[in-house]
Design a protein around this motif. Structure first.
Motif: not given
Lengths: 928, 316, 562
Positions: C405, C408, C411, C463-468
């Protein structure tokens, strides 16, 4: 006291000894005071001269020596520079100094200020600096540049060729081959120096940062630090730098230099050229051989090679004024060993003062910081070291190091060794007729570890040097006192362990402790008919565990004032009961042994199910218990008298029954054992972990019993009961089966009977019986009984002992002397202690009081004044008393493995002027 | 071949790693042996904080076996004897074939041992090791096999089939290449860590180059019983971050959370005590500052057996 | 392993050759394709995507040289020369994080000719009639993130010269680096390419966007800063490092004096006069006669640094390096343009940094751990908190050597939020702050009218790690579309397949058999499969290689790393 909020770096230090290293003022102050304000020293002097300002915290180091933070004129704090230039005047050691660094490793050696140099390779290695190793990062640099570092000798020879990076390099301008540099030889160094100085002043037509900086230094008349070791180089350096030979005519004529100020560093072979030293107007830093603890390097086959000879220092100190020579560790070594390395200069015949100055104020002055560091004087930085002892003693350790008035290192930060204490004194009384002169005792974690003329001194040890007059004895023992009872006059039953009374020492314990009494055999004022426990308790300690030597050191009976035979019989009854109890335990232990043997051999029966044994229930035809009893409860914490009912049934000697609570028809099971007319037992009530309530009663006449019930240590109530009916009462009793073995056939231990436990210990000869006797008849009766059971006994009081001395001596019975120690026999007054000890009977002193024990040492004085031998008196206080109670492996003498309980007398204990100066219990000094 | 040794003997309770794990919200850990032995020691199950005495959940748990290059490449690597030059590196195995052979030999030895035959020869395993492996055969001690690459996973499956040994697959970096086989063998997988560029130990191993972010999703989609593990990784790659990565790879947040709570608890045989917030279960709870799988969340309070072991709530 | 390495090496050589060739051919073959690129912003993506190492061979076989453009084909090649891109785009319906000012829950961004012309709530912003509308509802639009320092665009991170201010990364930026493609995928739309820290004074840096065929095309700002290191270069110690730094500027002064004297003499010669004053006076008089072109290469850039033409990026690896760095910058007059790059431990000098008041660039690993040398106690410090508490402006950089993470930027910022730093500050640290530090704060780093339209469309909160990262716009032109990112698809094979299935179903229901996109995707899907079979694994080797360059001071070439 004024309400002033003191800054963290404002405080007062009181120390046993302060070495100021000062040129003016006092050098060595006993009981000194240092006033530190805002990180600087405001005042220093002896306790009489300096007023302690109000509002500042005061730190006491009564046993410590405080000396200035040491100044290392040479260090390896920064490494070697990597630049190749032979003349590298532009390099600055400060660049490589980490102001954020953690230098506690060096501060632990007491060194607070160091000189850093850019290395000892190359002719001019660069600019040095003086820095502190602690304090705020911003305040650590004291001086930069402090000097220009020159290196003469082989280390300067044969520098590599210099390769200049040329831009742009091309076919037309290739990267040039390296330019060779000087020097290659001894004579070449001076040539190279002159060349460099000339070109720095005249210029070379090309820019060179090193020549620029050399010129600036030269013109400003800076300090030259010349690192030399060989005699020839020392001589050359002295001539080159001190005379007007410095520089060539060109540079001299074109410069406006006031002349540089040189000092020499290294000076290993200076002994060969001492005649030059006295005339040379320069300072010398003699670098000591490798510090203690580091193996020396091989010298190889070179016959010229030799170790640094420290004895040249005597000559050096003679040749140069005292203030011109300082001592330092080598530049390749950590300065943390400076103090110890310097201490070896004592071999050269230097004085403590010379050496201490040579690692504090002299180097400070040489580095241009005199008056600011290296001395404890008003106006100087509050950099100082708290030492456990004399500054040059090998056994001394650094306890704390302060930089700018802030503690930068403390040995407590490393708790690896636990607590340690070393006591040194002129005389140490180890035991009877065993005196140690000029000795020391090391106590670690509360236990004496080492005793002797010299003992190891762990780095974190606190050292008490009591002085040559002091007399150290083991902690004194009060053989019978009541410390901790707080006035409880009752006869305490044998099931109550007295150690429960012990907690953190209170005022009275402190009073007793400070008198030199470190252990008290505490017992109740009156003894229970079934005996009372006596506990050996220390007068000081941080916890119950630390204070209790033995919770049951003896079981005490009183056979005074009655028919001696019947009283002895009462003891006999208890002993018989105890014997059965012991038997049970013995049986269990044998079974267990057997079982373990079997287990070890793997011969345990296949399915080792728990075994039970049926208990045969015999009902006595006519028994004094069975039936219903009406009960009256009173006393203790109960506000009112209350009534209740008990139903009891006697089976063999065991009692079972139900007790009904007053008001509420709740029944509790109650069990007990009948022993003669005495009943002891428990009540099965869930008290939520507070303990099992017990009851105890004495049958008094027919159909009447009285006794107590309650929870041990919490509350006790009295009760009386009268039998109202003799009918056997039936309960819903499940068939009684007792498990005798555990899950895997392991035998189960019998039930612990607290009231018989002391008896068991007595019968197992682990503790003695302390029996209060007075007359000779009583002694006779008692001793008869004792020999029957082969028990240990200590007589308490024993006023009639004189008539039975042979018997007592034969049976090796000790006597705790009565408080009224003078007796009259045939109109002749005699002191019992003197009398008995003379006849070879061990005696001990008792206080029969709580904090009254504080006057116990006076009793010894009195005994000696009455003719008792001083050795016997001391023994009576220590080893004899301890032996009587079988505690001599723990207390009573000074030997490895014993408790660290010591009393330090100001002199021989049996002199009128002698007082108890300090008392140490369990390795901790009791604060006055 | 050391299944009779226990990892618990080497555990340093004072290690700051425990505190770090606890602060990361991890309450229970299977302390696994490394991958240096073909059939390695037995791991232990421990809580990450709390009184030391109460930390140990299981002193001797699964036996960990390794199929792959780690067994001979870690450290100095194993060598064959060269003339008289024999060191502690001179030992088997030094190839994948050797690894499989050591594994098989252990199994054969165990079978013989179970049948009561005397084991002969110079390379006879210790009796205690045989005892443990016998129990593995009897299904009393679970077996886990670490295999990363496709061929190693295949070997693990093959060997287990040969001997009828059930096992749990560990790490399974290239599981995406043999989903069908895994599904057919009905092997549970403790997958992880998730990464694209290996770091630390894995950087040195040649086995981890083919890692893919989406493998976890594929495992789950294939219906393979999968838990998620950070293995030896700490800090930012810790367990909850692994779940976060899984979400990035397309796993539902709730499922991802299960992969690091309920599923591993079940796989460790502690499903009745740990892994969910239910009445009657052990109170190992984490209070998060936000959604647990969000990058901006961190554990505020961690509780093990009902006692607070981490409390990072800001004062005031 | 060896064979894959060799094949990888071969491929790298091929790529470079094709880049050169394609640059040669671009005037001939590229321009006709521009029409297509402009008519559909996303159209160009297929070419860019094909340029991945794995697909290279197939792509070359199928399309020829032209389609093998390394990165960002959608970018107009001649942007620097031929004026602004002729396009108007409006992103509508998304949540907008403009970084400056409050977030807009549902907003519209209008981009005209590569610049943002309007931002605001959807109902307030007027969309020009000729703008291409892109519906990004449900998504989040933020400014392109900025990597504040990277040498991963270079072949070697440093020249082996301690003092080399005459160098310029311009000569070394390799547009074919996969790093640039990765940056695009991660939403990093501006990269400060600068030398690594293994130097005393490095060369000039350049701010680039991760698309373009040549360094010129990629350039946002040239000659942007100069690298300087207080921490010793390899083989140096601190004394030598600092002496060399001091010497450089002292030599510059000396050079100026000589030059002034020379100029004065020359001026007299012109007037055919003889020297009439002493050297000191001559130097004084000659000072004003010096013109810019008189400086030689070695000194010119140092003069410009003093003059404030560009900033100094001063690397302080340890706390003890900070004060010397500040002193040097103050003495030489470039403190006002200095940015301090902190190493792991340098935050300890936060007092000094605060006094200097200059922005700082934090190390990739945001946690600093230290063991007490006496007690062995481990202390952990979260560096951004220390810096933020001191009130300093800071920027974050990715940590490719750390966890998955941490590679990024968003992140890294999320980690800051987790540790108590305000969300706004964390956002600024990856957008406007680095832009300000690079001196392009008025061009990049936020969504404001007038700024360059570098926009990232994310599937959720950054800031959501599931965001692409879904879409990237650079200069208002679509530069990245996740739906066409075949390398990512490979990483997430299954998900991509699912998406494709979903899309196929959707297409089927819509009943548009002629749809271009549908054809394309099918075609490309095939290619992806075939390449998956033929070049198994090599693409990731390539990836690792690209990253290998960034390994700090290693200075190795990509191949040599392995």
């Amino acid at each position: 006291m004024r309400d002033v909020e003191a800054a963290a770096n404002s405080f007062v230090v009181c120390a046993g000894r302060v070495i100021t290293s000062s040129w003016r003022g006092e050098w060595d102050i006993a009981d000194g005071i240092i006033v530190v304000r805002d990180g600087r020293i405001e005042a220093v002097g002896s306790a009489d001269d300096v007023d302690v300002p109000l509002g500042l915290p005061v730190y006491h180091y009564p046993d410590a020596t405080v000396m200035p933070g040491m100044v290392a004129a040479c260090s390896n704090v920064v490494g070697q520079r990597s630049g190749d230039e032979s003349i590298g005047a532009g390099y600055s050691a400060l660049d490589a100094f980490n102001v954020y660094g953690d230098y506690r490793g060096i501060l632990a050696g007491g060194v607070t200020t160091v000189h850093i140099d850019p290395g000892w390779y190359r002719l001019v290695s660069g600019q040095g600096a003086v820095v502190k190793l602690g304090g705020e990062p911003g305040s650590r640099v004291l001086q930069s540049p402090s000097d220009m570092t020159f290196n003469l000798g082989p280390r300067a020879y044969l520098p590599p060729d210099i390769v200049e990076e040329v831009y742009p390099s091309s076919g037309a301008e290739p990267i040039e081959p390296g330019v060779p540099q000087r020097p290659d030889s001894r004579i070449g160094q001076y040539l190279a120096l002159r060349e460099a100085l000339d070109s720095s002043v005249i210029g070379t037509g090309e820019f060179n940062v090193h020549l620029r900086d050399l010129s600036a230094w030269w013109q400003a008349g800076g300090t030259a630090r010349v690192q030399v070791n060989d005699a020839a180089d020392i001589a050359g350096a002295i001539q080159f730098f001190s005379s007007n030979l410095m520089g060539s005519p060109v540079s001299r004529s074109r410069s406006n230099s006031n002349g540089v100020k040189p000092y020499l560093v290294g000076c290993r072979e200076i002994g060969d050229v001492l005649d030059l030293v006295s005339d040379a107007n320069m300072g010398f830093v003699y670098t000591l051989p490798s510090p203690l603890g580091q193996p020396g390097g091989n010298l190889g086959n070179n016959p010229e090679a030799r170790d640094a000879d420290i004895t040249v220092l005597s000559g050096l100190f003679e040749a140069a004024d005292e203030g011109r020579v300082s001592l330092s560790t080598g530049s390749g070594a950590s300065p943390s060993g400076l103090r110890l390395a310097a201490a070896t200069a004592l071999r050269a015949g230097l004085t403590e003062r010379q050496i201490v100055n040579a690692i504090t104020s002299v180097p400070a002055r040489q580095l241009g910081l005199g008056g600011r560091v290296g001395t404890i004087a008003p106006g100087a930085d509050a950099d100082f070291v708290v030492l456990s002892g004399a500054p040059l003693s090998i056994e001394t350790h650094v306890l704390k190091t302060f930089v700018n008035g802030v503690e930068a290192y403390s040995i407590d930060q490393d708790d690896e060794w636990g607590e340690a204490l070393v006591v040194r004194a002129g005389t140490i009384w180890l035991g009877p007729n065993n005196w140690l002169h000029d000795g020391a005792v090391l106590i670690e974690d509360g236990k004496i570890v080492s005793v002797g003329q010299r003992v190891p001194t762990p780095p974190n040890a606190r050292v008490i040097d009591a002085g040559p007059d002091a007399f150290v004895t083991p902690g004194l023992i009060d053989a019978y006192g009541h410390l901790g009872l707080a006035g409880d006059q009752s006869a305490i039953p044998p099931n109550l362990p007295l150690e429960r009374l012990v907690g953190y020492p209170d005022v009275s314990a402190g009073r007793v402790a400070r008198s030199g009494v470190t252990t008290v055999l505490t017992g109740p004022y009156r003894f229970d008919n079934n005996g009372s426990r006596i506990a050996a308790i220390k007068t000081w300690g941080g916890s119950r565990e630390a204070r209790v030597v033995n919770g049951t050191a003896a079981i005490a009976f009183d056979v005074r004032g009655g028919n001696p035979r019947s009283l002895a019989n009462r003891i006999k009854q208890r002993l018989e009961a105890g014997k059965k109890y012991v038997e049970k335990w013995k049986k269990y232990e044998e079974e267990l042994k057997e079982w373990e043997k079997k287990k070890a051999e793997g011969k345990l029966e296949g399915d080792a199910k728990p075994k039970t044994e049926e208990i045969v229930e015999e009902t006595a035809k006519e028994d004094p218990i069975t039936g219903r009893w009406s009960m009256r409860i009173f006393g203790g914490p109960m506000p009112n008298e209350e009534e209740g009912e008990i139903a009891l049934k006697l089976t063999g000697s065991s009692i079972e029954g139900r007790v009904t609570e007053p008001y509420v028809p709740i029944e509790h099971k109650i069990i007990g054992t009948l022993d003669g007319t005495h009943i002891t037992g428990t009540i099965e009530v869930d008290t939520g972990g507070m303990g099992t309530p017990t009851w105890e009663a004495e049958l008094q006449g027919e159909d009447f019993m009285s006794g107590t019930a309650g929870i041990e240590g919490l509350a006790t109530v009295n009760f009386e009961a009268t039998r109202t009916s003799k009918e056997a009462v039936e309960f819903k009793v499940s068939k009684r089966k007792r498990r005798t073995t555990g899950k895997d056939g392991r035998p189960l231990p019998p039930k612990v009977d607290e009231s018989l436990e002391p008896i068991r210990a007595l019968l197992n000869k682990q503790i003695p019986a302390l029996v209060a006797v007075s007359s000779a008849d009583e002694i006779d009766a008692l001793l008869k009984l004792i020999s029957e059971y082969e028990l240990g006994v200590v007589l308490l009081g024993a006023e009639g002992a004189r008539d039975r001395t042979d018997l007592l001596k034969e049976k090796q019975v000790g006597v705790v002397l009565p408080t009224r120690v003078l007796r009259q026999d045939d109109w002749e007054w005699y002191h019992q202690g003197d009398d008995l000890s003379r006849r070879g009977i061990p005696v001990a002193f008792q206080s029969n009081a709580e904090d009254g024990a504080r006057t116990l040492p006076e009793m010894a004085l009195y005994a000696v004044s009455r003719g008792m031998s001083p050795e016997s008196a001391l023994a009576a206080f220590s080893v004899d008393a301890a032996r009587m109670f079988k505690l001599d492996d723990r207390i009573g003498s000074i030997a490895p493995g014993r408790e660290g309980d010591l009393v330090i007398f100001s002199g021989y204990p049996f002199e009128a002027q002698t007082v108890v100066e300090r008392v140490i219990v369990g390795g901790k000094e009791i604060q006055p | 071949m050391v299944p009779h040794t226990l990892v618990i003997d080497t555990i340093r309770f004072g290690s700051p790693d425990w505190e770090r794990l606890a602060r990361g919200g991890v309450t229970t850990v299977f302390a696994s042996p490394d991958s240096a032995a073909v059939i390695g020691p037995r791991g232990a199950i421990l809580h990450t904080a709390g009184p030391w005495a109460g930390r140990i959940v299981s002193e001797a748990s699964d036996v960990k076996a390794t199929i792959g290059t780690d067994t001979y490449s870690q450290g100095g690597g194993n060598n064959s004897p060269y003339r008289n030059y024999v060191t502690n590196r001179t030992r088997r195995p030094n190839s994948r074939m050797g690894v499989a052979w050591v594994f098989r030999k252990a199994m054969y030895d165990t079978l013989r041992y179970r049948e009561g035959h005397e084991l002969e020869g110079t390379d006879v395993p210790d009796a205690p090791a045989m005892e443990v492996l016998s129990e593995v055969f009897a299904g009393q001690i679970p077996l886990r096999i670490q295999a990363r690459q496709q061929l190693d996973i295949a070997t693990a499956l093959r060997v287990s089939e040969e001997f009828g040994l059930p096992f749990t697959l560990l790490e399974a970096t290239e599981a995406y290449r043999c989903l069908d086989e895994l599904k057919a063998a009905n092997v549970p997988v403790i997958f992880g860590p998730i990464y694209t560029d290996p770091s630390g130990l894995r950087q040195r191993s040649s086995e981890t180059r083919e890692s893919r972010l989406g493998t976890i999703t594929e495992l789950l989609d294939a219906g393979i019983d999968t838990a998620l593990s950070a293995q030896d990784l700490r800090e930012e790659d810790g367990l909850i971050r692994q779940a976060m990565y899984a979400v990035r790879a397309g796993v539902e947040a709730e499922t991802a959370l299960r992969l690091v709570t309920e599923v591993p608890a079940r796989m460790l045989g502690l499903g009745d005590r740990l892994g969910t917030v239910e009445t009657g279960k052990q109170a190992d709870l984490v209070v998060w500052s936000g959604e647990p799988l969000e990058a901006t969340s961190k554990p505020l309070v961690v509780m093990i057996k009902g006692s607070v072991v981490v409390d990072e709530r800001a004062e005031g | 392993m060896l064979t894959t390495l060799m094949s990888l090496g071969r491929r790298l050589i091929e790529i470079r050759r094709f880049v050169v060739l394609s640059m040669f051919f671009r005037h001939v073959r590229v321009l006709p394709l521009l029409g297509a690129a402009l008519s559909d912003g996303s159209r160009g993506m297929r070419f860019r995507v094909r340029s991945t190492v794995g697909s290279m061979v197939a792509a070359v076989m199928a399309v020829g040289f032209v389609s093998f453009m390394p990165t960002g084909f959608a970018q107009q090649p001649e942007s620097a020369a031929s004026g602004p891109p002729p396009a108007k785009v409006a992103l509508t319906g998304g949540r907008i994080i403009p970084v400056v000012g409050p977030e807009i829950a549902t907003g519209t961004i209008v981009v005209e000719h590569g610049r943002i012309t309007a931002v605001g709530p959807t109902d307030e912003v007027k969309i020009p009639y000729d703008a291409m509308e892109v519906d990004v509802s449900g998504k989040v639009v933020m400014p392109g993130m900025i990597d504040p320092q990277s040498w991963r665009g270079l072949d070697v991170s440093n020249e082996n010269l301690p003092v080399a201010p005459f160098l310029d990364v311009y000569d070394a930026i390799d547009p074919s680096r996969l790093y640039f493609e990765d940056a695009l995928r991660d939403g990093v739309l501006a990269i400060h390419v600068i030398q690594a820290d293994n130097c005393v004074i490095g060369g000039l840096s350049r701010v680039v966007k991760p698309i373009g065929l040549t360094p010129d095309e990629m350039t946002i700002a040239a000659q942007n800063g100069i690298k300087m290191s207080i921490t010793p270069k390899r083989g140096f110690d601190r004394m030598r490092q600092l002496t060399t730094l001091r010497e450089t500027f002292a030599e510059l002064d000396w050079y100026l004096e000589q030059l002034a004297e020379q100029k004065y003499e020359e001026s007299l010669e012109e007037k055919e006069k003889k020297i009439d004053v002493g050297p000191a006076e001559a130097r004084e008089r000659g000072k004003d006669l010096i013109k810019d072109e008189d400086y030689d290469d070695k000194h010119a850039n140092l003069m410009r640094l003093r003059r404030g033409d560009f900033g100094a990026w001063i690397f302080c690896g340890a706390a003890m390096d900070v004060q010397p760095g500040i002193t040097l910058a103050t003495d030489e007059g470039f403190l006002d343009n200095a940015v301090f790059i902190l190493g792991a431990e340098a935050h300890k000098a936060v007092t000094q940094l605060k006094a200097a008041g200059r922005p700082v660039l934090l190390p990739g690993n945001l946690y600093y751990r230290e063991r007490d040398q006496l007690t062995g106690e481990l202390k952990e410090v979260f560096i951004p908190s220390e810096i933020h508490d001191a009130g300093l402006m800071f920027a974050l950089q990715p940590n490719p050597g750390g966890s998955l993470a941490e590679a990024y930027l968003n992140y890294q910022a999320a980690m800051c939020v987790r540790n108590g730093i305000p969300r706004q500050t964390a956002l600024e640290a990856i957008t406007i702050n680095p832009a300000t530090m690079m001196g392009v704060g008025d061009e990049l780093g936020s969504i404001e009218p007038g700024k360059i339209a570098n926009l990232v469309v994310m599937s959720g909160d950054p800031f959501d790690f599931e965001s692409w990262v879904e879409l990237c716009y650079i200069d208002g032109i679509l530069a990245y579309d996740r739906a066409r990112d075949y390398r990512l698809e490979k990483q997430l094979e299954l998900e991509a397949t699912r998406a494709e299935q979903a899309k196929a179903e959707e297409d089927a229901t819509k009943g548009k058999p002629d749809d271009d996109d549908g054809d394309d995707s099918a075609e490309e899907g095939d290619e992806a499969t075939s390449e998956g079979a033929s070049a198994e694994g090599s693409s990731e080797e390539g990836d690792g290689d690209g990253d290998g360059d960034g390994s700090g001071e290693s200075g190795d070439t990509g191949g040599g790393d392995q």
